[in-house]
Design a protein around this motif. Structure first.
Motif, PDB file in Angstrom:
ATOM      1  N   LYS A  60     -38.604 -64.049 106.617  1.00  0.00           N
ATOM      2  CA  LYS A  60     -38.990 -64.067 105.208  1.00  0.00           C
ATOM      3  C   LYS A  60     -37.776 -64.491 104.391  1.00  0.00           C
ATOM      4  N   ALA A  61     -37.969 -65.479 103.513  1.00  0.00           N
ATOM      5  CA  ALA A  61     -36.895 -65.985 102.667  1.00  0.00           C
ATOM      6  C   ALA A  61     -37.340 -65.948 101.215  1.00  0.00           C
ATOM      7  N   VAL A  62     -36.426 -65.592 100.311  1.00  0.00           N
ATOM      8  CA  VAL A  62     -36.727 -65.473  98.890  1.00  0.00           C
ATOM      9  C   VAL A  62     -35.675 -66.231  98.090  1.00  0.00           C
ATOM     10  N   VAL A  63     -36.133 -66.982  97.114  1.00  0.00           N
ATOM     11  CA  VAL A  63     -35.265 -67.610  96.115  1.00  0.00           C
ATOM     12  C   VAL A  63     -35.749 -67.113  94.764  1.00  0.00           C
ATOM     13  N   GLY A  64     -34.917 -66.319  94.066  1.00  0.00           N
ATOM     14  CA  GLY A  64     -35.395 -65.660  92.865  1.00  0.00           C
ATOM     15  C   GLY A  64     -34.372 -65.603  91.753  1.00  0.00           C
ATOM     16  N   ARG A  65     -34.823 -65.015  90.652  1.00  0.00           N
ATOM     17  CA  ARG A  65     -33.999 -64.869  89.465  1.00  0.00           C
ATOM     18  C   ARG A  65     -34.580 -63.734  88.625  1.00  0.00           C
ATOM     19  N   ASN A  66     -33.870 -63.397  87.502  1.00  0.00           N
ATOM     20  CA  ASN A  66     -34.367 -62.380  86.570  1.00  0.00           C
ATOM     21  C   ASN A  66     -34.691 -61.081  87.303  1.00  0.00           C
ATOM     22  N   THR A  67     -33.733 -60.606  88.078  1.00  0.00           N
ATOM     23  CA  THR A  67     -34.001 -59.463  88.933  1.00  0.00           C
ATOM     24  C   THR A  67     -34.077 -58.144  88.178  1.00  0.00           C
ATOM     25  N   GLY A  68     -33.612 -58.100  86.932  1.00  0.00           N
ATOM     26  CA  GLY A  68     -33.796 -56.901  86.130  1.00  0.00           C
ATOM     27  C   GLY A  68     -33.085 -55.686  86.659  1.00  0.00           C
ATOM     28  N   PHE A  69     -31.784 -55.799  86.975  1.00  0.00           N
ATOM     29  CA  PHE A  69     -31.052 -54.664  87.529  1.00  0.00           C
ATOM     30  C   PHE A  69     -30.999 -53.473  86.577  1.00  0.00           C
ATOM     31  N   ASP A  70     -31.080 -53.744  85.275  1.00  0.00           N
ATOM     32  CA  ASP A  70     -30.993 -52.642  84.314  1.00  0.00           C
ATOM     33  C   ASP A  70     -32.112 -51.638  84.524  1.00  0.00           C
ATOM     34  N   ARG A  71     -33.233 -52.054  85.115  1.00  0.00           N
ATOM     35  CA  ARG A  71     -34.333 -51.130  85.391  1.00  0.00           C
ATOM     36  C   ARG A  71     -34.280 -50.573  86.809  1.00  0.00           C
ATOM     37  N   SER A  72     -33.599 -51.254  87.694  1.00  0.00           N
ATOM     38  CA  SER A  72     -33.714 -50.920  89.111  1.00  0.00           C
ATOM     39  C   SER A  72     -32.535 -50.145  89.667  1.00  0.00           C
ATOM     40  N   TYR A  73     -31.405 -50.153  88.979  1.00  0.00           N
ATOM     41  CA  TYR A  73     -30.225 -49.526  89.540  1.00  0.00           C
ATOM     42  C   TYR A  73     -29.656 -48.505  88.561  1.00  0.00           C
ATOM     43  N   THR A  74     -29.330 -47.324  89.040  1.00  0.00           N
ATOM     44  CA  THR A  74     -28.893 -46.256  88.161  1.00  0.00           C
ATOM     45  C   THR A  74     -27.401 -46.286  87.906  1.00  0.00           C
ATOM     46  N   TRP A  75     -26.685 -47.301  88.384  1.00  0.00           N
ATOM     47  CA  TRP A  75     -25.274 -47.345  88.048  1.00  0.00           C
ATOM     48  C   TRP A  75     -25.039 -48.011  86.702  1.00  0.00           C
ATOM     49  N   TYR A  76     -26.095 -48.220  85.919  1.00  0.00           N
ATOM     50  CA  TYR A  76     -25.947 -48.692  84.550  1.00  0.00           C
ATOM     51  C   TYR A  76     -26.158 -47.515  83.609  1.00  0.00           C
ATOM     52  N   ASP A  77     -25.087 -46.901  83.167  1.00  0.00           N
ATOM     53  CA  ASP A  77     -25.172 -45.762  82.263  1.00  0.00           C
ATOM     54  C   ASP A  77     -24.396 -46.079  80.992  1.00  0.00           C
ATOM     55  N   ASP A  78     -25.046 -45.926  79.842  1.00  0.00           N
ATOM     56  CA  ASP A  78     -24.370 -46.081  78.556  1.00  0.00           C
ATOM     57  C   ASP A  78     -23.629 -47.406  78.445  1.00  0.00           C
ATOM     58  N   VAL A  79     -24.296 -48.499  78.730  1.00  0.00           N
ATOM     59  CA  VAL A  79     -23.665 -49.808  78.633  1.00  0.00           C
ATOM     60  C   VAL A  79     -24.339 -50.608  77.523  1.00  0.00           C
ATOM     61  N   THR A  80     -23.729 -51.706  77.150  1.00  0.00           N
ATOM     62  CA  THR A  80     -24.206 -52.474  76.019  1.00  0.00           C
ATOM     63  C   THR A  80     -25.356 -53.387  76.415  1.00  0.00           C
ATOM     64  N   GLU A  81     -26.036 -53.912  75.389  1.00  0.00           N
ATOM     65  CA  GLU A  81     -27.127 -54.849  75.655  1.00  0.00           C
ATOM     66  C   GLU A  81     -26.615 -56.096  76.354  1.00  0.00           C
TER      67      GLU A  81
END
Length: 459
Positions: free
Chosen positions: A194-215
């Protein structure tokens, strides 16, 4: 005649009946509605049956899921982190999803899933209690290209751990996020790719290491990356499979200065000693560019000097099904994760509301240590109506002055009808003591707990 119509509704096969027959049946129901009511036939139930039949007209299928939670939380925190905005009591729509599908042809299908916006009442912008936004969670088309290559295009989830059944009632170490792009898959006997070519992964929703960061930080990780993935699996028989996986994130360079690329690789395997006993394992390693370690969007508020740019993570699982033990099923997991590993970071959270869930991983620091996590899950299906579960998890963060975190939970579910279920659950997290005194108020002390009553409806 009304009785004949009622019996026809019960007997008709919605999958085989023609569109013309279904439309005729609906007309008869509407024509004889008064007579059906006079005979004591539940017309509202007939209307629902007709709605189900109409659902399948033209090949379109509509289904949905609705969870409503009543949370009663409390603990040693100033505000319980279990509920929306830190409120100890909170009633909310935990989940609302509508799924629309159509089999376009023998080789082509369409899938779309929509979800409601804000979780809590009063969060809307146009009036108290409004639910803002109605988002497209997934939308894609599957078809078959020449040489039997399966092709998917649109927005879909990238979750190789979930695809291979490597986690249950928790989350992946890495992955389980959405991507806009293209997916190609192919089978050659016991081998699959299985191979994927993608973009716009939206890490701000998927990963909890984004705390109190700017837009701007969110924009960088949500929109500034190309994502390439490759998964290769070998399954020679029903008992065993193994595979390798690669995930490459290449930052465009037009949002910030510096090098923000990182790569994640994994190997995994699963062996079934019997149909009821399976041993599974997976091992990750990453290559992280130095600028990522310095960026505030990654080195979050629990930063204690993490500089390791080649972090590792691994997990071993023993899964025992209820068929063997009769009274319960057991799942044992042991995981080690370097504290600078870019991943989900809270795989064992109870799940009350996104962004406000108490978890044993809340105090995971950003340093060069290695967290050790232990998880036990036991679920029991007593009969067609009743089921229950017990869960325990523990975390050691390999950091002086930071206590081990422990969590446990219990829940009972009653399947009232095939479509409606009620669940009563309790979950508690104990963060230990002295964490704030030793490392600052970015960490948590004491206990946090919640009682939850959930009504779950599938339709």
């Amino acid at each position: 005649m009304a009785s004949v119509v009622a019996r026809a509704l019960v007997a008709v096969d919605a999958e085989k009946a023609s569109k013309q027959d279904l439309e005729l049946l609906k007309k008869l129901v509407m024509e004889f509605k008064d007579e059906l009511d006079a005979l004591g036939v539940k017309v509202d139930k007939i209307d629902k049956r007709v709605a189900v039949l109409e659902d399948r007209l033209g090949g379109w299928k509509l289904s949905g899921q609705f969870w409503f939670d009543a949370n009663f939380a409390g603990g040693d925190q100033v505000f319980s982190s279990y509920t929306e905005s830190g409120l100890d009591t909170d009633f909310q729509k935990d989940r609302f999803r509508l799924t629309l599908q159509k089999q376009i042809s023998d080789t082509t299908s369409f899938y779309a899933q929509f979800r409601g916006g804000s979780e809590a009442a009063g969060a809307g912008s146009s009036g108290y209690g409004d639910i803002t936004a109605f988002n497209i969670r997934q939308i894609y088309v599957d078809t078959v290209l020449p040489y039997d290559i399966n092709y998917r295009v649109g927005r879909f989830f990238l979750d190789f751990e979930g695809d291979h059944g490597l986690y249950v009632d928790n989350d992946a170490i890495f992955g389980d996020y959405r991507v806009d792009g293209f997916q190609f898959s192919k089978n050659w006997g016991s081998f699959s790719a299985k191979a994927v070519v993608g973009r716009n992964t939206g890490f701000d929703r998927s990963y909890t290491w984004y705390d109190d960061v700017t837009e701007e930080d969110y924009d960088l990780f949500a929109n500034g990356y190309m994502n390439y993935a490759l998964d290769l699996t070998w399954q020679p028989n029903e008992k065993f499979f193994a595979g390798i996986n690669g995930n490459w994130f290449n930052e465009d360079g037009d949002l910030v200065d510096g090098s923000y690329n990182f790569s994640t690789y994994s190997v995994y395997a699963s062996y079934n000693f019997t149909p009821a006993i399976a041993l599974q394992g997976l091992y990750y390693w990453q290559d992280i560019d130095e600028d990522i370690l310095k960026d505030p969007a990654v080195a979050h508020k629990r930063n204690l000097g993490g500089t390791e740019d080649s972090p590792k993570a691994w997990k071993a699982t023993l899964d025992i099904k209820q068929d063997l033990l009769k009274f319960t099923a057991f799942r044992f997991e042991y995981m080690q994760q370097d504290n600078t590993f870019l991943g989900v970071r809270d795989p064992y959270s109870f799940g009350v509301d996104s962004g406000t869930v108490a978890s044993i991983s809340d105090n995971m620091p950003w340093n060069n240590g290695t967290s050790k996590l232990f998880f036990v899950y036991a679920d029991q299906k007593w009969n067609d109506k009743w089921s229950s579960y017990l869960r325990y998890q523990q975390a050691d963060f390999d950091t002086n002055g930071l206590d081990d975190a422990k969590g446990y939970g219990v829940g009972v579910t009653y399947q009232y009808t095939p479509a409606v279920a009620f669940r009563l659950a309790y979950d508690c997290v104990d963060y230990g003591d002295g964490n704030i005194a030793n490392h600052g108020d970015a960490f948590k002390d004491g206990k946090d707990h919640v009682f939850q009553f959930r009504t779950a409806i599938n339709f």
